[in-house]
Design a protein around this motif. Structure first.
Motif, PDB file in Angstrom:
ATOM      1  N   ALA B 312       0.926  -1.309  -0.182  1.00  0.00           N
ATOM      2  CA  ALA B 312      -0.056  -0.018  -0.096  1.00  0.00           C
ATOM      3  C   ALA B 312       0.683   1.405   0.055  1.00  0.00           C
ATOM      4  CB  ALA B 312      -0.900   0.157   1.222  1.00  0.00           C
ATOM      5  N   PHE B 313       2.062   1.174  -0.384  1.00  0.00           N
ATOM      6  CA  PHE B 313       3.012   2.564  -0.695  1.00  0.00           C
ATOM      7  C   PHE B 313       2.220   3.417  -1.450  1.00  0.00           C
ATOM      8  CE2 PHE B 313       6.708  -0.529   0.552  1.00  0.00           C
ATOM      9  CZ  PHE B 313       7.025   0.162   1.585  1.00  0.00           C
ATOM     10  N   ASP B 314       1.981   4.685  -0.795  1.00  0.00           N
ATOM     11  CA  ASP B 314       1.395   5.641  -1.637  1.00  0.00           C
ATOM     12  C   ASP B 314       2.640   6.421  -2.096  1.00  0.00           C
ATOM     13  OD1 ASP B 314       2.037   7.102   0.406  1.00  0.00           O
ATOM     14  OD2 ASP B 314       0.021   7.884   0.968  1.00  0.00           O
ATOM     15  N   ARG B 315       2.514   7.475  -2.810  1.00  0.00           N
ATOM     16  CA  ARG B 315       3.201   8.245  -3.482  1.00  0.00           C
ATOM     17  C   ARG B 315       4.510   8.885  -2.582  1.00  0.00           C
ATOM     18  NH1 ARG B 315       1.708  12.370  -8.333  1.00  0.00           N
ATOM     19  NH2 ARG B 315       3.718  13.473  -8.410  1.00  0.00           N
ATOM     20  N   GLU B 316       3.533   9.463  -1.351  1.00  0.00           N
ATOM     21  CA  GLU B 316       4.356  10.197  -0.445  1.00  0.00           C
ATOM     22  C   GLU B 316       5.409   9.409   0.106  1.00  0.00           C
ATOM     23  OE1 GLU B 316       3.562  13.608   1.299  1.00  0.00           O
ATOM     24  OE2 GLU B 316       3.236  13.819  -1.122  1.00  0.00           O
ATOM     25  N   LEU B 317       5.046   8.283   0.532  1.00  0.00           N
ATOM     26  CA  LEU B 317       5.673   6.994   1.340  1.00  0.00           C
ATOM     27  C   LEU B 317       6.908   6.536   0.376  1.00  0.00           C
ATOM     28  CD1 LEU B 317       5.530   6.193   4.384  1.00  0.00           C
ATOM     29  CD2 LEU B 317       4.326   4.291   3.303  1.00  0.00           C
ATOM     30  N   LEU B 318       6.584   6.452  -0.988  1.00  0.00           N
ATOM     31  CA  LEU B 318       7.527   6.003  -1.825  1.00  0.00           C
ATOM     32  C   LEU B 318       8.950   6.976  -1.767  1.00  0.00           C
ATOM     33  CD1 LEU B 318       5.803   4.645  -5.028  1.00  0.00           C
ATOM     34  CD2 LEU B 318       7.091   3.474  -3.273  1.00  0.00           C
ATOM     35  N   GLY B 319       8.440   8.269  -2.045  1.00  0.00           N
ATOM     36  CA  GLY B 319       9.567   9.177  -1.864  1.00  0.00           C
ATOM     37  C   GLY B 319      10.427   9.155  -0.583  1.00  0.00           C
ATOM     38  N   THR B 320       9.672   9.181   0.441  1.00  0.00           N
ATOM     39  CA  THR B 320      10.271   8.861   1.989  1.00  0.00           C
ATOM     40  C   THR B 320      11.328   7.618   2.030  1.00  0.00           C
ATOM     41  OG1 THR B 320       8.184   9.763   2.914  1.00  0.00           O
ATOM     42  CG2 THR B 320       9.917   8.960   4.412  1.00  0.00           C
ATOM     43  N   PHE B 321      10.814   6.692   1.458  1.00  0.00           N
ATOM     44  CA  PHE B 321      11.763   5.435   1.440  1.00  0.00           C
ATOM     45  C   PHE B 321      12.873   5.664   0.575  1.00  0.00           C
ATOM     46  CE2 PHE B 321       8.331   3.368   3.838  1.00  0.00           C
ATOM     47  CZ  PHE B 321       9.131   2.427   4.738  1.00  0.00           C
ATOM     48  N   ASP B 322      12.610   6.171  -0.403  1.00  0.00           N
ATOM     49  CA  ASP B 322      13.844   6.541  -1.401  1.00  0.00           C
ATOM     50  C   ASP B 322      14.823   7.302  -0.808  1.00  0.00           C
ATOM     51  OD1 ASP B 322      12.920   5.001  -3.587  1.00  0.00           O
ATOM     52  OD2 ASP B 322      12.236   6.584  -4.849  1.00  0.00           O
ATOM     53  N   ALA B 323      14.285   8.407   0.050  1.00  0.00           N
ATOM     54  CA  ALA B 323      15.285   9.102   0.719  1.00  0.00           C
ATOM     55  C   ALA B 323      15.946   8.316   1.717  1.00  0.00           C
ATOM     56  CB  ALA B 323      14.718  10.317   1.370  1.00  0.00           C
ATOM     57  N   LEU B 324      15.223   7.381   2.387  1.00  0.00           N
ATOM     58  CA  LEU B 324      16.027   6.661   3.561  1.00  0.00           C
ATOM     59  C   LEU B 324      16.828   5.639   3.063  1.00  0.00           C
ATOM     60  CD1 LEU B 324      15.784   5.582   6.570  1.00  0.00           C
ATOM     61  CD2 LEU B 324      13.992   4.128   5.718  1.00  0.00           C
ATOM     62  N   LEU B 325      16.454   5.496   1.907  1.00  0.00           N
ATOM     63  CA  LEU B 325      17.654   4.213   1.147  1.00  0.00           C
ATOM     64  C   LEU B 325      18.849   5.039   0.958  1.00  0.00           C
ATOM     65  CD1 LEU B 325      15.214   2.085  -0.757  1.00  0.00           C
ATOM     66  CD2 LEU B 325      16.375   1.355   1.361  1.00  0.00           C
ATOM     67  N   LEU B 326      18.674   6.103   0.637  1.00  0.00           N
ATOM     68  CA  LEU B 326      19.854   6.796  -0.039  1.00  0.00           C
ATOM     69  C   LEU B 326      20.742   7.251   1.090  1.00  0.00           C
ATOM     70  CD1 LEU B 326      18.599   9.333  -2.779  1.00  0.00           C
ATOM     71  CD2 LEU B 326      20.218   7.323  -3.017  1.00  0.00           C
ATOM     72  N   VAL B 327      20.112   7.763   2.309  1.00  0.00           N
ATOM     73  CA  VAL B 327      20.790   7.978   3.498  1.00  0.00           C
ATOM     74  C   VAL B 327      21.624   6.572   3.971  1.00  0.00           C
ATOM     75  CG1 VAL B 327      20.589   8.412   5.903  1.00  0.00           C
ATOM     76  CG2 VAL B 327      19.201   9.887   4.135  1.00  0.00           C
ATOM     77  N   VAL B 328      20.756   5.514   4.018  1.00  0.00           N
ATOM     78  CA  VAL B 328      21.416   4.348   4.196  1.00  0.00           C
ATOM     79  C   VAL B 328      22.747   4.159   3.616  1.00  0.00           C
ATOM     80  CG1 VAL B 328      21.361   1.918   4.625  1.00  0.00           C
ATOM     81  CG2 VAL B 328      19.445   3.415   5.339  1.00  0.00           C
ATOM     82  N   LEU B 329      22.551   4.231   2.190  1.00  0.00           N
ATOM     83  CA  LEU B 329      23.597   4.042   1.445  1.00  0.00           C
ATOM     84  C   LEU B 329      24.783   4.865   1.623  1.00  0.00           C
ATOM     85  CD1 LEU B 329      24.749   2.413  -1.137  1.00  0.00           C
ATOM     86  CD2 LEU B 329      23.898   4.360  -2.342  1.00  0.00           C
ATOM     87  N   GLY B 330      24.516   6.144   1.999  1.00  0.00           N
ATOM     88  CA  GLY B 330      25.256   7.242   2.241  1.00  0.00           C
ATOM     89  C   GLY B 330      26.125   6.731   3.487  1.00  0.00           C
ATOM     90  N   LEU B 331      25.474   6.332   4.488  1.00  0.00           N
ATOM     91  CA  LEU B 331      26.161   5.918   5.911  1.00  0.00           C
ATOM     92  C   LEU B 331      26.935   4.614   5.553  1.00  0.00           C
ATOM     93  CD1 LEU B 331      23.452   6.048   8.617  1.00  0.00           C
ATOM     94  CD2 LEU B 331      25.729   6.976   8.518  1.00  0.00           C
TER      95      LEU B 331
END
Lengths: 119, 446
Positions: B312-331
């Motif tokens: 049920a990921f909606d558009r907003e949540l998808l964006g949030t998760f992409d940002a989260l994944l990028l932060v993890v990758l950066g870390l």
């Protein structure tokens, strides 16, 4: 006899790998073995062995382990890996080729190849 | 033997000072020295003589230190002395060129702001060109600092010139989604373009790529610190000036854009010259936040998987998760770049693996939701960009998890994992470039 610096540097990697192929070892013992093998002719600056060993580690040719023997200090042991053996075999081929070439242009001396046991 | 012990201790302290040599190396060298002394003792030398001969055999410390530094260039990054061997580190110099480039970036941004009449008007050209107002100055700063040769100027300038042409010549539609995507992706592309002058043109070197990753992480930390300090300063200035009738909004309008642009250059200079400060801080920050993110990600992965919310990921949540994944990758990337590769696996590596695997699980769910949306509603620019990003991330995380697991079980070396990440960096750059250059025409600039 003075051995040229470049030659010492070029032979360092195959020499160390070959010594480690005999069994795991640590810095000081490797250096003693080098001296013994060359009859004291190969003069290494002791410290330089360690950057070399670390490079072999980074390339994955050896693995390392800190161990404390019962009687002594903590010591870093080096063990040759499968890749290290492959690199050694490759180096051996190169050195045999060079030795053979030199042997051919130095007439009347089979010294090199006999020494290599590869006549 | 008493005096030899103190001599050894002194020698040890002296060697430990040398750049490129760390504590473990000194242990190893000391072990060697003690053997040598013991053997010379046995051969009849006095303790003092044995010590002197052993130290002499160890070789010249400068040469030794340079050799170590060459092998462990990651450590040397701390001292910045490798270039040319004897060239003195140019730590304190360079503040003048820093100020020149920072002021130039600040002025350009200010002029652009006035031309756009921001914030009263918000023309879309401002957003899509914003990184082009700042990052060329960063590239120029590094080109000057690294003293690039003339033939290297073209590859330095070309990405910026091409980007400027593309984003300004494309016939953007009104309220164009692709234009927004360009505004989002162009900074990434140009950041990678800065890598060329930063790395002195040696873009193929994996070690230098790792240096650039390290630079990026430390630059980010410095930038955040400057932003925090700047925020406090501006807040106080506004409070002080309020009784005089000056509109605080006005200060924000004039100071904020220029300050933010100049800080990009200043942060880069700080990373370059005040390395030791951030170096003590950055590993601590990674050590603090990697476990926290790992717990959060693992929790999220379990909750979303168990409750079936993943679908049920909606558009907003998808964006949030992409940002989260990028932060993890950066870390993870930054944690790796700050790590001593010669150390054996420790608990931090396990926690990182937990973080990466959790991120992987989340990414698979996000991807599933995204493909379902695209199946229902068809491709749009946003969905295409998000889909591509997630596939790029998925491949990276999968490779990283696989290699990290092999490293932890002793079947592979950390080196392989680092190689994977540094070899993967161009994929990120190419994807971002594709979104800027190829995606808009594909969707008719809509």
């Amino acid at each position: 006899m003075h051995i040229d610096k470049d030659l010492v540097a070029a032979s360092a990697t195959p020499l160390v790998l070959a010594i480690l192929a005999e069994g795991e070892s640590y810095g000081y013992a490797i250096l003693k073995r080098v001296r013994a093998l060359s009859g004291g002719e190969l003069e290494w600056t002791d410290g330089m062995l360690y950057p070399l060993l670390h490079r072999l580690d980074r390339l994955g040719y050896v693995t390392t382990e800190w161990r404390t023997p019962r009687e002594g200090r903590r010591r870093k042991y080096y063990v040759i890996t499968h890749r290290g053996r492959a690199a050694l075999a490759d180096q051996q081929r190169q050195w045999v080729t060079i030795t053979r070439a030199l042997n051919d242009v130095w007439p009347g001396s089979d010294v090199l190849l006999t020494a290599l046991g590869e006549a | 033997m008493e005096s030899v012990e103190s001599q050894i201790a002194e020698w040890r302290a002296y060697v430990a000072e040398a750049p490129g040599v760390n504590g473990r190396d000194v242990d190893e060298l000391e072990d060697h020295l003690r053997y040598q002394i013991a053997e010379l003792n046995a051969a009849g030398l006095t303790a003092d003589e044995a010590f002197l001969v052993a130290v002499k055999r160890m070789g010249d410390l400068d040469d030794l230190s340079r050799e170590f530094a060459r092998e462990h260039s990651g450590r040397l990054w701390k001292q910045l002395v490798l270039r040319g061997g004897d060239e003195p580190a140019r730590a304190s110099s360079g503040w003048l060129e820093t100020i020149v480039f920072a002021v130039a970036a600040a002025v350009v941004v200010q002029v652009a702001r006035l031309a756009a009449d921001f914030p009263d008007e918000e023309p879309s050209w401002l957003a899509r060109n914003l990184s082009l107002f700042v990052l060329p100055f960063l590239a120029g700063y590094f080109a000057r600092r690294r003293q690039l040769e003339i033939r290297q100027w073209l590859p330095t300038a070309a990405p910026f010139a091409l980007a400027a042409l593309v984003v300004n010549l494309y016939p953007w539609g009104a309220d164009s989604a692709t234009e927004d995507l360009v505004a989002l992706h162009l900074p990434v592309v140009l950041w990678f373009a800065v890598a060329y002058p930063y790395m002195d043109g040696t873009v193929r070197s994996h070690e230098r790529r790792m240096d650039f990753v390290r630079f990026t992480g430390e630059w980010f930390i410095y930038y955040v610190l400057i932003a925090l300090g700047g925020g406090v300063l501006m807040g106080l200035t506004a409070a002080i000036l309020e009784p005089t009738g000056v509109d605080p909004e006005l200060i924000a309008e004039w100071v904020l854009p220029s300050g933010a642009a100049g800080a990009v250059i200043v942060a880069a200079w700080l990373v370059e010259s005040k390395q030791r400060v951030v170096e003590n801080m950055a590993p601590v920050l990674t050590m603090l936040f990697t476990p926290l993110f790992a717990v959060m990600l693992a929790g999220a992965a379990v909750v979303y998987a168990v409750t079936g919310l993943g679908g049920a990921f909606d558009r907003e949540l998808l964006g949030t998760f992409d940002a989260l994944l990028l932060v993890v990758l950066g870390l993870v990337l930054y944690g790796m770049s700050a790590r001593d590769p010669s150390e054996s696996p420790d608990w931090m590596d396990r926690i990182q693996l937990v973080a990466v695997v959790s991120a992987l699980v989340l990414d698979v769910m996000v991807l599933g939701a995204m493909i379902a949306r695209i199946g229902d509603l068809g491709f749009t620019p946003n969905r295409t960009a998000a889909l591509g990003l997630n596939i790029v991330l998925l491949l990276n995380l999968a490779g990283a998890a696989w290699l990290a697991a092999r490293f932890l079980t002793g079947r592979s070396r950390l080196h392989r994992l680092e190689r994977w990440q540094t070899a993967y960096l161009p994929v990120f750059a190419l994807w971002a470039a594709a979104v800027v250059v190829i995606l808009p025409p594909l969707f008719a600039f809509d």
